[in-house]
Design a protein around this motif. Sequence first.
Motif, mmCIF file in Angstrom:
data_model
loop_
_atom_site.group_PDB
_atom_site.id
_atom_site.type_symbol
_atom_site.label_atom_id
_atom_site.label_comp_id
_atom_site.label_asym_id
_atom_site.label_seq_id
_atom_site.Cartn_x
_atom_site.Cartn_y
_atom_site.Cartn_z
ATOM 1 N N LEU B 258 -9.526 -14.961 12.505
ATOM 2 C CA LEU B 258 -10.929 -15.248 12.213
ATOM 3 C C LEU B 258 -11.844 -14.323 13.031
ATOM 4 C CD1 LEU B 258 -12.785 -17.114 10.563
ATOM 5 C CD2 LEU B 258 -12.979 -18.564 12.593
ATOM 6 N N GLU B 259 -11.466 -14.131 14.288
ATOM 7 C CA GLU B 259 -12.241 -13.260 15.169
ATOM 8 C C GLU B 259 -12.313 -11.834 14.626
ATOM 9 O OE1 GLU B 259 -11.093 -14.494 19.311
ATOM 10 O OE2 GLU B 259 -11.042 -12.301 19.488
ATOM 11 N N HIS B 260 -11.237 -11.388 13.979
ATOM 12 C CA HIS B 260 -11.159 -9.999 13.499
ATOM 13 C C HIS B 260 -11.178 -9.936 11.974
ATOM 14 C CE1 HIS B 260 -10.211 -8.562 17.554
ATOM 15 N NE2 HIS B 260 -9.462 -9.639 17.662
ATOM 16 N N MET B 261 -11.931 -10.836 11.366
ATOM 17 C CA MET B 261 -11.941 -10.935 9.906
ATOM 18 C C MET B 261 -12.393 -9.630 9.239
ATOM 19 S SD MET B 261 -13.612 -14.125 8.023
ATOM 20 C CE MET B 261 -12.840 -15.027 6.760
ATOM 21 N N ASP B 262 -13.303 -8.913 9.909
ATOM 22 C CA ASP B 262 -13.819 -7.663 9.338
ATOM 23 C C ASP B 262 -12.723 -6.628 9.147
ATOM 24 O OD1 ASP B 262 -13.698 -7.819 12.171
ATOM 25 O OD2 ASP B 262 -14.775 -5.902 12.318
ATOM 26 N N ARG B 263 -11.594 -6.805 9.839
ATOM 27 C CA ARG B 263 -10.531 -5.805 9.761
ATOM 28 C C ARG B 263 -9.546 -6.078 8.632
ATOM 29 N NH1 ARG B 263 -8.760 -5.620 16.028
ATOM 30 N NH2 ARG B 263 -7.349 -3.923 15.431
ATOM 31 N N TRP B 264 -9.583 -7.260 8.028
ATOM 32 C CA TRP B 264 -8.647 -7.521 6.931
ATOM 33 C C TRP B 264 -9.311 -8.041 5.657
ATOM 34 C CZ3 TRP B 264 -8.537 -12.684 5.514
ATOM 35 C CH2 TRP B 264 -8.928 -13.627 6.480
ATOM 36 N N LYS B 265 -10.491 -8.658 5.801
ATOM 37 C CA LYS B 265 -11.106 -9.255 4.618
ATOM 38 C C LYS B 265 -11.418 -8.218 3.526
ATOM 39 C CE LYS B 265 -14.211 -12.619 2.873
ATOM 40 N NZ LYS B 265 -15.549 -13.141 2.859
ATOM 41 N N PRO B 266 -11.888 -7.005 3.899
ATOM 42 C CA PRO B 266 -12.157 -6.014 2.847
ATOM 43 C C PRO B 266 -10.915 -5.601 2.061
ATOM 44 C CG PRO B 266 -13.168 -5.370 4.947
ATOM 45 C CD PRO B 266 -12.283 -6.525 5.238
ATOM 46 N N LEU B 267 -9.723 -5.900 2.592
ATOM 47 C CA LEU B 267 -8.487 -5.493 1.917
ATOM 48 C C LEU B 267 -8.010 -6.500 0.882
ATOM 49 C CD1 LEU B 267 -6.550 -4.416 5.164
ATOM 50 C CD2 LEU B 267 -7.848 -2.922 3.627
ATOM 51 N N LEU B 268 -8.674 -7.668 0.841
ATOM 52 C CA LEU B 268 -8.202 -8.725 -0.055
ATOM 53 C C LEU B 268 -8.525 -8.407 -1.504
ATOM 54 C CD1 LEU B 268 -9.329 -11.950 1.884
ATOM 55 C CD2 LEU B 268 -7.107 -10.813 1.953
ATOM 56 N N GLY B 269 -7.523 -8.539 -2.373
ATOM 57 C CA GLY B 269 -7.753 -8.366 -3.799
ATOM 58 C C GLY B 269 -8.094 -9.703 -4.431
ATOM 59 N N GLN B 270 -8.491 -9.655 -5.705
ATOM 60 C CA GLN B 270 -8.792 -10.894 -6.415
ATOM 61 C C GLN B 270 -7.482 -11.563 -6.815
ATOM 62 O OE1 GLN B 270 -11.847 -12.426 -6.969
ATOM 63 N NE2 GLN B 270 -10.520 -14.097 -7.682
ATOM 64 N N GLY B 271 -7.189 -12.700 -6.203
ATOM 65 C CA GLY B 271 -5.939 -13.395 -6.512
ATOM 66 C C GLY B 271 -6.140 -14.413 -7.612
#
Lengths: 256, 402
Positions: B258-271
């Motif tokens: 959660l603290e580093h959400m900016d580092r993985w959230k942009p990588l999420l595709g539409q599931g």
Amino acid sequence: MNIVVLVKSVPDLVEDLEIDATTGLLDRSFLRLIPGELDDHALEEALILKERHGGSVTVVTVDTGDVDETLYTALAKGADRAVKVVVEGLEPGPDNTRLAAIFHRVLAGIPFDLVLTGTQAVDDLDGFLGPMVAEAAGLPYVGYVTRVESTDGKVVARKEYPGGLCADIEVTRPAVLGIQAAEKPPRYVVTSKVMEAMKSATIEEETSPEVPAGSGLAVSRMYVPETGAHAEMIEGTVEQVAEALAKLMRDRGVVA
Amino acid sequence: MPVGTSVEFLEKVVAATPDGGHIRKCLQCGTCSGICPYGFAMDYPPRSLIAALRADDWHGVLESDTIWLCMSCFACASVCPVKIPLTRGLLSTLKTEMLVGGSIPQELQTALSNSRRYGNPMGESPRKRADWAKGFPIPVPVMAEHRQPVDVLWFVGDYPSYHPRVQHVARALAKILFVMGVKFGILGPEENSDGDTQAFTGEWGLFELLARKNVKAMTKYSFREVITGDPHAFNAIKHEYPRLGFDRPVKHYTQFLLEHMDRWKPLLGQGPAMRVTYHDPCYLGRANENNIYEEPRQLLQAIPGVEFVEMSHNRALSLCCGGGGGGMWLDGFSWEKAHARTTEWRVREAVAAGAEVLAVACPYETPRFEDAIKSTGLEGKLVVKDIVELIAEAIFGRERAT
């Protein structure tokens, strides 16, 4: 009743066993040694007998470099004495003839009514250690024992035979018994008691003067069991399978 | 049999925790026994236990073995109006007495013996602790070989290391850390069981043995913080390891991600669209008031396609999966005594809430709930996923997540 428990160190099968390409024997570099499982049952039976009849329990094992924990754990469980036999120049590896001679030598210095040991171990399975100790000491031996009862000057050992048969065998004391299973599963002793034993109890160290003669047997080849030919699976409908099976049996001469 | 008296035992309970003296204030209100998931099957649920001790019925207490139904879920302690530390104090001290007296179910004994000999309860080879990462495309550095400082020391834990189902969870987290660009390492064969669950079976000596090995291994290396996917490891490292000399911060992965959400959230595709509920693990929530309730929910709600639904037992009122306090190693005993499985109640509750996915954040839970789905016939209606598996699926696709 004074009981001596003989414990032998065996390879822990949790680790993968490998064969050393140069010696052709078990690669012992990563081997972890643990007390034989049935020796643990022998200790449990000894502790049960002590609780029932009084007396003492002495645990004896040959030093393999890492047996202190085994001995302290035995003391924490209720053993009275722990003896570590140091044999200089002893080659690692199972040789029950040599081991029996070492145990026999140590037993000469300990007064006992009964000697208990595991009836067999994972590194031999021939179950000769107990009989050889008994033979050397001129004592009776009963193996595959699952229960021991003490009467005046004698013990009654329940021996298990294959096929679900049991026999209660009366033996005069002193005697050597090979334990197949204790009456109850070996007890658990809490870690704090083992730590306490490490601080307050002592392991007696005995140095064996020379390495006794071994069996003289040499391992010519050690290998992982080779898989034979696989079973042939017959596929198809019930009729096809039946027909193929009947043909197979005719061809092999099983049926005319 | 154990020796002693009620009075001697109560003195031990008082000394076990800083606020142990609160036991004197027990009102006999019975809230503890009411909330205890297995209270109905216990001879002495917490209220009756205190009453029995006050009546000096020590013998009766020791004759009963139903203390082994206690899963150390902290439900009783969390609702006690006079704040008696029931789980950490009274119940775990009674378990210690039972262990010392040799009154211990065989299946638990096996787990404890294995933990002492091999450093893990399942009796696996310690040398194979990092084998889950073998042949895996993502590098998972083992600190002893890595010889470089890292930002994050990942304490993997027993079940993610060895359990075939939970190894998928370990691999999902490894993949996420990799794409986030986190410099991390693991202890591998130097890691031992965190010891938390062994401690809550009353085996505090074993806990100390295991914890000291971990502290010794961890303090050899240079890192900023510890992360773990195991709430039990998190709880032990945060609350018990400091008294053994370990002072580095520890986070559960839900906090770290959660603290580093900016580092993985942009990588999420539409599931795919799915209704997801979340099971709060006791040791992230109630235990020691860790109170990690919102982080996991925020992670789930960040995944595209997830519609989050709540079960009625949530947050501090969560229902234990039955794995804590040694329950993980007492399934046979618990079934024999209670003829019930908390996991079965829980998966039914998830389906009743309309969920298709039961999300978890503790390594005990995936196999436990999956077993319950089979035994309740809910296969095809509900699946169990660790939160990191859901995130990894949203990044890499379902086939390549683990």
